[in-house]
Design a protein around this motif. Sequence first.
Motif, PDB file in Angstrom:
ATOM      1  N   LEU A  89       0.843  -1.317  -0.048  1.00 38.48           N
ATOM      2  CA  LEU A  89       0.201  -0.073   0.136  1.00 38.48           C
ATOM      3  C   LEU A  89       0.828   1.282  -0.104  1.00 38.48           C
ATOM      4  O   LEU A  89       0.527   2.228  -0.625  1.00 38.48           O
ATOM      5  N   TYR A  90       2.010   1.270   0.869  1.00 43.46           N
ATOM      6  CA  TYR A  90       2.812   2.590   0.808  1.00 43.46           C
ATOM      7  C   TYR A  90       3.281   2.896  -0.802  1.00 43.46           C
ATOM      8  O   TYR A  90       3.233   4.066  -1.128  1.00 43.46           O
ATOM      9  N   GLU A  91       3.835   1.913  -1.326  1.00 46.46           N
ATOM     10  CA  GLU A  91       4.164   1.990  -2.824  1.00 46.46           C
ATOM     11  C   GLU A  91       3.253   2.410  -3.553  1.00 46.46           C
ATOM     12  O   GLU A  91       3.392   3.171  -4.657  1.00 46.46           O
ATOM     13  N   LYS A  92       2.039   1.835  -3.617  1.00 46.15           N
ATOM     14  CA  LYS A  92       0.806   2.055  -4.256  1.00 46.15           C
ATOM     15  C   LYS A  92       0.504   3.448  -4.222  1.00 46.15           C
ATOM     16  O   LYS A  92       0.209   4.112  -5.505  1.00 46.15           O
ATOM     17  N   ILE A  93       0.287   3.845  -2.900  1.00 38.22           N
ATOM     18  CA  ILE A  93      -0.147   5.378  -2.839  1.00 38.22           C
ATOM     19  C   ILE A  93       0.935   6.358  -3.447  1.00 38.22           C
ATOM     20  O   ILE A  93       0.965   7.460  -4.112  1.00 38.22           O
ATOM     21  N   PHE A  94       2.319   6.158  -2.778  1.00 36.67           N
ATOM     22  CA  PHE A  94       3.221   7.214  -2.893  1.00 36.67           C
ATOM     23  C   PHE A  94       3.831   7.192  -4.224  1.00 36.67           C
ATOM     24  O   PHE A  94       4.537   8.261  -4.821  1.00 36.67           O
ATOM     25  N   TYR A  95       4.096   5.842  -4.744  1.00 37.53           N
ATOM     26  CA  TYR A  95       4.855   5.787  -5.890  1.00 37.53           C
ATOM     27  C   TYR A  95       4.112   5.702  -7.190  1.00 37.53           C
ATOM     28  O   TYR A  95       4.457   6.248  -8.182  1.00 37.53           O
ATOM     29  N   ASP A  96       3.205   4.737  -7.165  1.00 43.90           N
ATOM     30  CA  ASP A  96       2.721   4.187  -8.404  1.00 43.90           C
ATOM     31  C   ASP A  96       1.515   5.536  -8.661  1.00 43.90           C
ATOM     32  O   ASP A  96       1.463   5.770  -9.812  1.00 43.90           O
ATOM     33  N   VAL A  97       1.017   6.087  -7.715  1.00 43.63           N
ATOM     34  CA  VAL A  97      -0.151   7.045  -7.854  1.00 43.63           C
ATOM     35  C   VAL A  97       0.505   8.441  -7.983  1.00 43.63           C
ATOM     36  O   VAL A  97       0.120   9.206  -8.700  1.00 43.63           O
ATOM     37  N   LEU A  98       1.408   8.772  -6.787  1.00 39.37           N
ATOM     38  CA  LEU A  98       1.625  10.348  -6.370  1.00 39.37           C
ATOM     39  C   LEU A  98       3.201  10.441  -7.110  1.00 39.37           C
ATOM     40  O   LEU A  98       3.632  11.531  -6.799  1.00 39.37           O
ATOM     41  N   GLY A  99       3.730   9.281  -7.522  1.00 37.06           N
ATOM     42  CA  GLY A  99       5.058   9.701  -8.470  1.00 37.06           C
ATOM     43  C   GLY A  99       6.102  10.218  -7.302  1.00 37.06           C
ATOM     44  O   GLY A  99       7.010  10.873  -7.960  1.00 37.06           O
ATOM     45  N   CYS A 100       6.142   9.624  -6.299  1.00 40.33           N
ATOM     46  CA  CYS A 100       7.387   9.792  -5.100  1.00 40.33           C
ATOM     47  C   CYS A 100       8.751   9.358  -5.983  1.00 40.33           C
ATOM     48  O   CYS A 100       8.839   8.267  -6.536  1.00 40.33           O
ATOM     49  N   ASP A 101       9.746  10.310  -5.906  1.00 43.36           N
ATOM     50  CA  ASP A 101      11.076  10.107  -6.491  1.00 43.36           C
ATOM     51  C   ASP A 101      12.103  10.327  -5.608  1.00 43.36           C
ATOM     52  O   ASP A 101      13.218  10.369  -5.704  1.00 43.36           O
ATOM     53  N   SER A 102      11.904  10.760  -4.296  1.00 44.21           N
ATOM     54  CA  SER A 102      12.490  11.225  -3.321  1.00 44.21           C
ATOM     55  C   SER A 102      13.886  10.203  -2.957  1.00 44.21           C
ATOM     56  O   SER A 102      15.062  10.437  -3.158  1.00 44.21           O
ATOM     57  N   PRO A 103      13.798   9.101  -2.668  1.00 37.89           N
ATOM     58  CA  PRO A 103      14.949   8.090  -2.450  1.00 37.89           C
ATOM     59  C   PRO A 103      15.911   8.010  -3.672  1.00 37.89           C
ATOM     60  O   PRO A 103      17.147   8.050  -3.483  1.00 37.89           O
ATOM     61  N   ARG A 104      15.459   7.656  -4.772  1.00 40.09           N
ATOM     62  CA  ARG A 104      16.012   7.567  -6.090  1.00 40.09           C
ATOM     63  C   ARG A 104      17.041   8.822  -6.302  1.00 40.09           C
ATOM     64  O   ARG A 104      17.992   8.906  -6.680  1.00 40.09           O
ATOM     65  N   PHE A 105      16.124  10.005  -6.401  1.00 38.55           N
ATOM     66  CA  PHE A 105      16.574  11.140  -6.330  1.00 38.55           C
ATOM     67  C   PHE A 105      17.844  11.588  -5.589  1.00 38.55           C
ATOM     68  O   PHE A 105      18.790  12.005  -5.730  1.00 38.55           O
TER      69      PHE A 105
END
Length: 289
Positions: A89-105
């Motif tokens: 769920l954490y990945e679904k909300i923040f990465y798949d839907v809202l496009g979080c990129d902070s760790p990689r960046f």
Amino acid sequence: MSPTAVNGSSTSREHEVTGRTPVTPHGTAPGPGHPVDLQAARAALRLALPEPGSKFSQDDEWCVVAEPDGSWAEYRFHDYDRIFGVRGLYEKIFYDVLGCDSPRFMVGLLNDALASADVPAGSLRVLDLGAGNGIMAEELAAVGVEHSVGVDILPEARDAAERDRPGLYDGYHVADLTALPASEREALASHGLNTLTVVAALGFGDIPPAAFRTAYDLIAPDGWVVMTIKDAFLEETDTSGFGGMIGESIRSGALEVVRRERFQHRLATDSSPLLYEGIVARKRGPLAG
């Protein structure tokens, strides 16, 4: 208020926001520390955001998630204990839907700084503060970091990391760094830590200034500090305590900034960008204050 369904189809809000199908945070196929069934759980989840045009402050954002019995349950984005309890769920909300990129960046920013200083990533011994379910450790391992220790105040975060990304941390401590027992301090110090990472966790009451200070003090002199913080927390009007502590430390040279960029952390639920400051610095002295 009607939510907007997000289910991964080509007509869903997820497609509109991210334009991509779910992937691992650093865009590679699942590896030994990233079980395939996490990806399957993530893809199967259905959630809905507030209707377009609805705007909430970042610490009040929410979504609803389809439960196994067909009902829908509301999750506030800062209810991490509940979110970590649902695999993917954490990945679904923040990465798949809202496009979080902070760790990689931020790992990219750190990797650039290491290359400029001719420091191998394998020499880092990282304290990952606000470690959550291990996404930052996964990114660090991808660039060659071999030793990471996670710290989070939530046992649910540790459990999620062990469930979803086993073997990435050389230790995971559930601890309140504002009241750290001597035994926990000694256990953390025994790792010979020379790098602190705090990504997408400062402010909003999740990690207070006193906890950040405790973690910082565990890092060896001249070690690395990698952090993101919402730009509002660095303004003169900030009341969280971070603006004065970090701003003064930068001005005094206690924190020697080697990389600093303003970037899009993720989208808000209304699709507006949430901008953060990304900072990579060297620890040259004690924090101000």
